[in-house]
Write a protein that holds these residues in place. Structure first.
Motif, short mmCIF file in Angstrom:
data_model
loop_
_atom_site.label_atom_id
_atom_site.label_comp_id
_atom_site.label_asym_id
_atom_site.label_seq_id
_atom_site.Cartn_x
_atom_site.Cartn_y
_atom_site.Cartn_z
N ARG B 60 0.83 -1.19 0.00
CA ARG B 60 0.00 0.00 0.00
C ARG B 60 0.87 1.25 0.00
O ARG B 60 1.85 1.33 0.74
CB ARG B 60 -0.88 -0.03 1.25
CG ARG B 60 -1.54 1.25 1.57
CD ARG B 60 -2.19 1.22 2.93
NE ARG B 60 -3.20 0.19 3.05
CZ ARG B 60 -4.13 0.18 4.00
NH1 ARG B 60 -4.15 1.15 4.89
NH2 ARG B 60 -4.99 -0.79 4.08
N GLY B 61 0.51 2.17 -0.82
CA GLY B 61 1.26 3.43 -0.89
C GLY B 61 2.41 3.38 -1.85
O GLY B 61 2.90 4.41 -2.31
N SER B 62 2.86 2.18 -2.15
CA SER B 62 4.07 2.05 -2.95
C SER B 62 3.78 1.50 -4.35
O SER B 62 4.19 2.09 -5.35
CB SER B 62 5.06 1.16 -2.22
OG SER B 62 6.20 0.96 -2.99
N GLY B 63 3.09 0.38 -4.42
CA GLY B 63 2.77 -0.15 -5.74
C GLY B 63 2.85 -1.67 -5.80
O GLY B 63 2.93 -2.34 -4.77
N THR B 64 2.83 -2.18 -7.00
CA THR B 64 2.84 -3.61 -7.25
C THR B 64 4.12 -3.97 -8.00
O THR B 64 4.50 -3.26 -8.93
CB THR B 64 1.61 -4.01 -8.09
OG1 THR B 64 0.43 -3.58 -7.42
CG2 THR B 64 1.55 -5.51 -8.28
N PHE B 65 4.78 -5.05 -7.59
CA PHE B 65 6.07 -5.40 -8.18
C PHE B 65 6.16 -6.90 -8.42
O PHE B 65 5.53 -7.69 -7.71
CB PHE B 65 7.20 -4.96 -7.25
CG PHE B 65 7.13 -3.50 -6.90
CD1 PHE B 65 7.74 -2.56 -7.70
CD2 PHE B 65 6.42 -3.07 -5.78
CE1 PHE B 65 7.66 -1.20 -7.40
CE2 PHE B 65 6.32 -1.73 -5.47
CZ PHE B 65 6.95 -0.79 -6.27
N VAL B 66 6.95 -7.27 -9.41
CA VAL B 66 7.14 -8.69 -9.72
C VAL B 66 7.84 -9.36 -8.55
O VAL B 66 8.87 -8.88 -8.07
CB VAL B 66 7.97 -8.86 -11.01
CG1 VAL B 66 8.24 -10.32 -11.28
CG2 VAL B 66 7.25 -8.21 -12.18
N ALA B 67 7.28 -10.45 -8.08
CA ALA B 67 7.81 -11.13 -6.90
C ALA B 67 9.12 -11.83 -7.24
O ALA B 67 9.29 -12.32 -8.35
CB ALA B 67 6.80 -12.14 -6.37
N PRO B 68 10.05 -11.86 -6.30
CA PRO B 68 11.28 -12.62 -6.53
C PRO B 68 10.97 -14.11 -6.57
O PRO B 68 10.08 -14.58 -5.88
CB PRO B 68 12.15 -12.27 -5.32
CG PRO B 68 11.19 -11.83 -4.27
CD PRO B 68 10.04 -11.21 -5.01
N LEU B 69 11.73 -14.84 -7.38
CA LEU B 69 11.48 -16.27 -7.54
C LEU B 69 11.60 -17.02 -6.23
O LEU B 69 10.87 -17.95 -5.98
CB LEU B 69 12.48 -16.86 -8.54
CG LEU B 69 12.02 -16.89 -9.98
CD1 LEU B 69 13.16 -17.30 -10.88
CD2 LEU B 69 10.87 -17.88 -10.11
N LYS B 70 12.53 -16.63 -5.40
CA LYS B 70 12.81 -17.43 -4.21
C LYS B 70 11.57 -17.57 -3.32
O LYS B 70 11.37 -18.57 -2.68
CB LYS B 70 13.96 -16.83 -3.41
CG LYS B 70 13.67 -15.50 -2.76
CD LYS B 70 14.80 -15.15 -1.79
CE LYS B 70 14.61 -13.76 -1.23
NZ LYS B 70 13.27 -13.50 -0.66
N SER B 71 10.75 -16.53 -3.32
CA SER B 71 9.58 -16.61 -2.46
C SER B 71 8.63 -17.70 -2.93
O SER B 71 7.84 -18.22 -2.18
CB SER B 71 8.85 -15.27 -2.43
OG SER B 71 8.25 -15.02 -3.68
N GLN B 72 8.73 -18.03 -4.23
CA GLN B 72 7.86 -19.09 -4.72
C GLN B 72 8.42 -20.46 -4.37
O GLN B 72 7.71 -21.32 -3.89
CB GLN B 72 7.69 -18.97 -6.23
CG GLN B 72 6.85 -17.78 -6.59
CD GLN B 72 7.07 -17.36 -8.02
OE1 GLN B 72 7.48 -18.16 -8.84
NE2 GLN B 72 6.82 -16.11 -8.29
N SER B 73 9.71 -20.65 -4.63
CA SER B 73 10.28 -21.97 -4.36
C SER B 73 10.26 -22.25 -2.86
O SER B 73 10.18 -23.39 -2.45
CB SER B 73 11.69 -22.06 -4.92
OG SER B 73 12.40 -20.88 -4.70
N ALA B 74 10.30 -21.21 -2.07
CA ALA B 74 10.27 -21.41 -0.63
C ALA B 74 9.00 -22.13 -0.21
O ALA B 74 9.01 -22.92 0.72
CB ALA B 74 10.36 -20.07 0.09
#
Lengths: 240, 240
Positions: B60-74
């Motif tokens: 909120r307040g900042s925006g939307t960004f492409v998530a880093p891959l590591k958060s998915q494999s985690a």
DNA sequence: GCTATACTGTTGTATATACAATAGCAAAGA
DNA sequence: TCTTTGCTATTGTATATACAACAGTATAGC
């Protein structure tokens, strides 16, 4: 707490407490909207998120219902040997070789959170695929949470299926290792020569504590554990 | 296809193609609403679902960004032996014992979707924890997708880390079994006696095809595979 | 008795609007 | 230069509304 969270919390409590069992109907969006004095879109959000989390299923025109447990376990492969064998179109059978109450040794007592030397259920069941043994299931069960465990007939339904029914499982942890079977395991698995075995240690929780600890032993030559996962959400199929 | 699905598709394509790398900013709700001639709530839904699926992060307040891959494999523990050893505060080292191009035998050619007898990368790397071997990593890599595989220095970074960098992995499948090691494996693992080993067969995909097939062998006495899962969403912590 | 039709309740999609909460930045002031 | 202040963009929550799509049931007609 936001409004839609309150509604989620309310429904979650009904499900978790068992007041609403599997397939029980959940209040409709409009009903919730009236009950909580919110707009339909807010009630909808609560139901939608519960659906995303897999707690309820929704079908247009029909309504919202408490999701069956199996659809949740399907997600992360909590393994049910019987289902797996049946899925391969093979014949599953099981033999109960032990069903007793034994005093909890210290490590087990710690695992199950019961007093040392208090009685716990202990069962050993051999599972067969087309007559050939493929798994020895050595299980300890917390009698405080599942007092009638010893009275069940496990030749038809597996202990896992029974436990899923009587206690709403909330968590599980697995450990997998390779080991050499001892004499007793070799006998149960009908192994003439020692061969590497895959051993899965599983503990399951319900909200009241540790329900059960199981050690599943598979002969390496007759069993493989498989899994598949996708990291990015698969692109939606083009419908027409 | 619905409007919000079209928008999801559009963003998904940007991410999957690599046009928007990790942390790249994603159009705001209002921007998407203008671009696609929809209301903000519809654009919002697209972003929200992508966020739920773990492809983007939103603040909120900042925006939307492409998530880093590591958060998915985690999420689903694609295992990286080096990270795991470091997490135990132990010292990790690796020795490359083979790095060659070999002709693909028929089964391998089928796996990797390359012509039979065409050259593929083959590497064997032994991983050590505090000087003791704990894993033999036997890997075949598709040279069409990863031409420079042979030029890398794998004593610092594992092949898995390298492959994650150069190809956006989208899928993986695992098979686990218990087996007895052969002479060669015993030598690499410094085993004097044969002992049961845990073997993990892993295949990884990127969107262009099968990237790599690896066989990871662990001595049973020095390795356990662990996992934990929750079935029902944990109740939200009460905030105040 | 059987079938077709219409009705009702439910979820799904889409829009327009309002206000709240936060992050980041710019301008004003000390 | 540093701090404070306020503005703007952005996401988060909530509402009211409209219509579409579907399931199930009741009703009318044969």
């Amino acid at each position: 707490m936001t409004k839609y969270e309150s509604i989620k919390e309310h429904i979650y409590q009904k499900i978790e407490s068992g007041e609403w069992p599997e397939y029980h109907s959940v209040s409709s969006e409009n009903a919730l909207a009236n009950q909580f004095h919110v707009s339909r879109m807010t009630a909808r959000r609560a139901l939608q998120e519960l659906c995303d989390e897999g707690l309820v299923t929704r079908t247009r025109g029909s309504g919202t219902f408490v999701a069956p447990l199996k659809s949740q376990s399907a997600l992360l492969t909590i393994r049910n040997i019987a289902d797996e064998i049946r899925m391969r179109q093979h014949q599953h059978s099981a033999r109960v070789v032990k069903m007793e109450k034994v005093p909890a040794y210290p490590a087990l007592a710690t695992f199950l959170h019961v007093p040392i030397d208090s009685d716990v259920w202990h069962s050993v069941i051999v599972h067969y695929e087309n007559g050939q043994p493929v798994q020895v299931e050595d299980r300890y069960v917390n009698p405080r949470l599942v007092p009638d465990y010893g009275d069940q007939d496990f030749s038809e339904h597996t202990p896992h299926e029974y436990l899923c029914e009587v206690t709403p499982l909330t968590e599980a942890s697995h450990q997998i290792e390779a080991m050499a079977p001892d004499q007793q395991l070799m006998k149960w698995l009908q192994l003439n020569e020692p061969e590497p075995c895959l051993q899965i240690h599983r503990r399951t929780w319900c909200r009241d504590g540790v329900v059960s600890q199981a050690t599943l032993t598979h002969p390496g030559s007759r069993f493989r554990l498989g899994g598949h996962m996708t990291f990015r959400a698969p692109r939606k199929k083009v419908e027409e």
